[in-house]
Scaffold this motif. Structure first.
Motif, mmCIF file in Angstrom:
data_model
loop_
_atom_site.group_PDB
_atom_site.id
_atom_site.type_symbol
_atom_site.label_atom_id
_atom_site.label_comp_id
_atom_site.label_asym_id
_atom_site.label_seq_id
_atom_site.Cartn_x
_atom_site.Cartn_y
_atom_site.Cartn_z
ATOM 1 N N TYR A 129 0.877 -1.171 0.000
ATOM 2 C CA TYR A 129 0.000 0.000 0.000
ATOM 3 C C TYR A 129 0.915 1.221 0.000
ATOM 4 C CZ TYR A 129 -2.845 3.836 1.649
ATOM 5 O OH TYR A 129 -3.457 5.053 1.755
ATOM 6 N N GLY A 130 0.629 2.172 -0.863
ATOM 7 C CA GLY A 130 1.477 3.349 -0.934
ATOM 8 C C GLY A 130 0.689 4.621 -1.145
ATOM 9 N N GLN A 131 1.373 5.732 -0.887
ATOM 10 C CA GLN A 131 0.793 7.050 -1.136
ATOM 11 C C GLN A 131 1.808 7.902 -1.878
ATOM 12 O OE1 GLN A 131 -0.429 8.522 2.774
ATOM 13 N NE2 GLN A 131 -2.509 7.852 2.318
ATOM 14 N N ASP A 132 1.311 8.667 -2.841
ATOM 15 C CA ASP A 132 2.124 9.652 -3.550
ATOM 16 C C ASP A 132 1.845 11.013 -2.963
ATOM 17 O OD1 ASP A 132 3.201 7.754 -5.251
ATOM 18 O OD2 ASP A 132 1.682 8.068 -6.796
ATOM 19 N N PHE A 133 2.888 11.842 -2.944
ATOM 20 C CA PHE A 133 2.799 13.187 -2.403
ATOM 21 C C PHE A 133 3.390 14.170 -3.406
ATOM 22 C CE2 PHE A 133 3.254 10.129 0.995
ATOM 23 C CZ PHE A 133 2.263 10.478 1.886
ATOM 24 N N THR A 134 3.156 15.458 -3.195
ATOM 25 C CA THR A 134 3.733 16.470 -4.072
ATOM 26 C C THR A 134 5.247 16.511 -3.870
ATOM 27 O OG1 THR A 134 3.565 18.252 -2.464
ATOM 28 C CG2 THR A 134 1.634 17.859 -3.889
ATOM 29 N N ALA A 135 5.935 17.209 -4.761
ATOM 30 C CA ALA A 135 7.390 17.347 -4.655
ATOM 31 C C ALA A 135 7.787 18.193 -3.453
ATOM 32 C CB ALA A 135 7.949 17.947 -5.939
ATOM 33 N N ALA A 136 6.836 18.947 -2.884
ATOM 34 C CA ALA A 136 7.138 19.822 -1.751
ATOM 35 C C ALA A 136 7.384 19.053 -0.457
ATOM 36 C CB ALA A 136 6.008 20.826 -1.550
ATOM 37 N N GLY A 137 6.929 17.800 -0.372
ATOM 38 C CA GLY A 137 7.148 17.052 0.859
ATOM 39 C C GLY A 137 6.142 15.937 1.035
ATOM 40 N N PHE A 138 6.018 15.479 2.280
ATOM 41 C CA PHE A 138 5.126 14.375 2.604
ATOM 42 C C PHE A 138 3.890 14.890 3.342
ATOM 43 C CE2 PHE A 138 9.136 12.268 1.879
ATOM 44 C CZ PHE A 138 8.762 11.130 1.191
ATOM 45 N N GLY A 139 3.292 15.961 2.840
ATOM 46 C CA GLY A 139 2.085 16.521 3.441
ATOM 47 C C GLY A 139 0.870 15.724 3.019
ATOM 48 N N ASP A 140 -0.028 16.360 2.321
ATOM 49 C CA ASP A 140 -1.256 15.698 1.875
ATOM 50 C C ASP A 140 -0.968 14.733 0.735
ATOM 51 O OD1 ASP A 140 -2.797 17.117 3.686
ATOM 52 O OD2 ASP A 140 -3.109 18.782 2.292
ATOM 53 N N ALA A 141 -1.527 13.544 0.848
ATOM 54 C CA ALA A 141 -1.370 12.535 -0.199
ATOM 55 C C ALA A 141 -2.153 12.941 -1.434
ATOM 56 C CB ALA A 141 -1.839 11.178 0.300
ATOM 57 N N THR A 142 -1.550 12.712 -2.609
ATOM 58 C CA THR A 142 -2.234 13.002 -3.866
ATOM 59 C C THR A 142 -2.871 11.760 -4.463
ATOM 60 O OG1 THR A 142 -0.182 12.692 -5.109
ATOM 61 C CG2 THR A 142 -0.708 14.942 -4.389
ATOM 62 N N THR A 143 -2.308 10.576 -4.138
ATOM 63 C CA THR A 143 -2.803 9.315 -4.682
ATOM 64 C C THR A 143 -2.540 8.185 -3.691
ATOM 65 O OG1 THR A 143 -2.148 10.058 -6.895
ATOM 66 C CG2 THR A 143 -2.701 7.757 -6.667
ATOM 67 N N ASN A 144 -3.486 7.277 -3.583
ATOM 68 C CA ASN A 144 -3.299 6.031 -2.839
ATOM 69 C C ASN A 144 -3.195 4.903 -3.844
ATOM 70 O OD1 ASN A 144 -3.659 7.095 -0.142
ATOM 71 N ND2 ASN A 144 -5.807 7.362 -0.694
ATOM 72 N N SER A 145 -2.273 3.965 -3.626
ATOM 73 C CA SER A 145 -2.140 2.857 -4.568
ATOM 74 C C SER A 145 -1.958 1.544 -3.823
ATOM 75 C CB SER A 145 -0.963 3.096 -5.516
ATOM 76 O OG SER A 145 0.240 3.159 -4.792
ATOM 77 N N MET A 146 -2.297 0.473 -4.501
ATOM 78 C CA MET A 146 -2.157 -0.887 -3.982
ATOM 79 C C MET A 146 -1.360 -1.681 -5.005
ATOM 80 S SD MET A 146 -4.001 -0.922 -1.163
ATOM 81 C CE MET A 146 -4.492 -2.589 -0.813
ATOM 82 N N GLY A 147 -0.698 -2.737 -4.529
ATOM 83 C CA GLY A 147 0.051 -3.566 -5.457
ATOM 84 C C GLY A 147 0.170 -4.995 -4.977
ATOM 85 N N VAL A 148 0.388 -5.888 -5.931
ATOM 86 C CA VAL A 148 0.673 -7.294 -5.638
ATOM 87 C C VAL A 148 1.827 -7.711 -6.551
ATOM 88 C CG1 VAL A 148 -1.070 -8.173 -7.254
ATOM 89 C CG2 VAL A 148 -0.255 -9.633 -5.406
ATOM 90 N N THR A 149 2.775 -8.426 -5.974
ATOM 91 C CA THR A 149 3.926 -8.919 -6.729
ATOM 92 C C THR A 149 4.109 -10.394 -6.424
ATOM 93 O OG1 THR A 149 5.029 -6.773 -6.604
ATOM 94 C CG2 THR A 149 6.418 -8.672 -7.102
ATOM 95 N N VAL A 150 4.398 -11.171 -7.449
ATOM 96 C CA VAL A 150 4.776 -12.568 -7.299
ATOM 97 C C VAL A 150 6.142 -12.705 -7.947
ATOM 98 C CG1 VAL A 150 4.215 -14.955 -7.841
ATOM 99 C CG2 VAL A 150 2.384 -13.320 -7.357
ATOM 100 N N ALA A 151 7.115 -13.219 -7.192
ATOM 101 C CA ALA A 151 8.479 -13.351 -7.701
ATOM 102 C C ALA A 151 9.022 -14.730 -7.378
ATOM 103 C CB ALA A 151 9.376 -12.277 -7.092
ATOM 104 N N ARG A 152 9.914 -15.196 -8.203
ATOM 105 C CA ARG A 152 10.540 -16.516 -8.034
ATOM 106 C C ARG A 152 12.047 -16.347 -8.107
ATOM 107 N NH1 ARG A 152 12.480 -20.998 -6.647
ATOM 108 N NH2 ARG A 152 12.602 -22.720 -8.085
#
Length: 185
Positions: free
Chosen positions: A29-52
């Protein structure tokens, strides 16, 4: 349609590797923020990875994104042990971006990992270059980050990372933070 693609990709990846040892399934689970810092999130994202893992080599499939855009990506990489505590790695990947202008892209990445203790590892630096095969899609970017991973058991680890994103000219475009859990079997 995009949710269907996610389900197909996740099931296909799991089915293709689930019976093999040294397989890792990771959720993030991740959040993107503006280049100014880690203030308000601009986007929330989810991911799944399978690796061998195949010895020092690694093959993976990941699906990540938010409600507006998703990436389906396959990578092949290799790690080199410098000593019993430090390793470096590199990977190449290709992917498909699903948004208003679906397009294919490629990635080149490198990292350096430090085994701090038997349970704690630090990704001292993580770098990724990404661009669309058709540069008219304006997808060129660089990402530089760092992170930690803590093994709760031999099979389960939790992790956290922070990143700084740059455009093709190395002008900062944003920051990101993510947390995740990985299960190895």
């Amino acid at each position: 349609m995009k949710k269907t693609m996610f389900a197909i990709a996740a099931v296909a990846a799991l089915a293709g590797t689930a019976a093999v040892a040294d397989t890792t399934v990771a959720l993030s689970y991740g959040q993107d923020f503006t280049a100014a810092g880690f203030g308000d999130a601009t986007t929330n994202s989810m991911g799944v990875t399978v690796a061998r893992d195949f010895g020092a080599y690694n093959v993976g499939v990941s699906f990540s994104g938010d409600e507006d855009a998703q990436n389906l990506e396959a990578t092949v990489g290799r790690h080199f042990a410098i000593n019993d505590r430090v390793s470096v790695g590199a990977a190449l990947g290709v992917g498909q971006r699903f948004d208003a202008n679906d397009f294919a892209y490629y990635t080149v990445s490198a990292d350096a990992d430090v085994k701090v203790t038997d349970k704690l590892s630090w990704t001292a630096v993580d770098y990724r270059y990404r661009n669309a095969f058709d540069t008219a899609n304006n997808y060129e970017s660089h990402r530089v980050g760092t992170g930690v991973s803590y093994a709760l058991t031999d099979a389960v680890a939790v992790n956290a990372s922070v990143y700084r994103n740059f455009d093709g000219d190395f002008d900062a475009t944003g920051n990101a933070a993510s947390v995740g859990v990985a299960y190895k079997f």
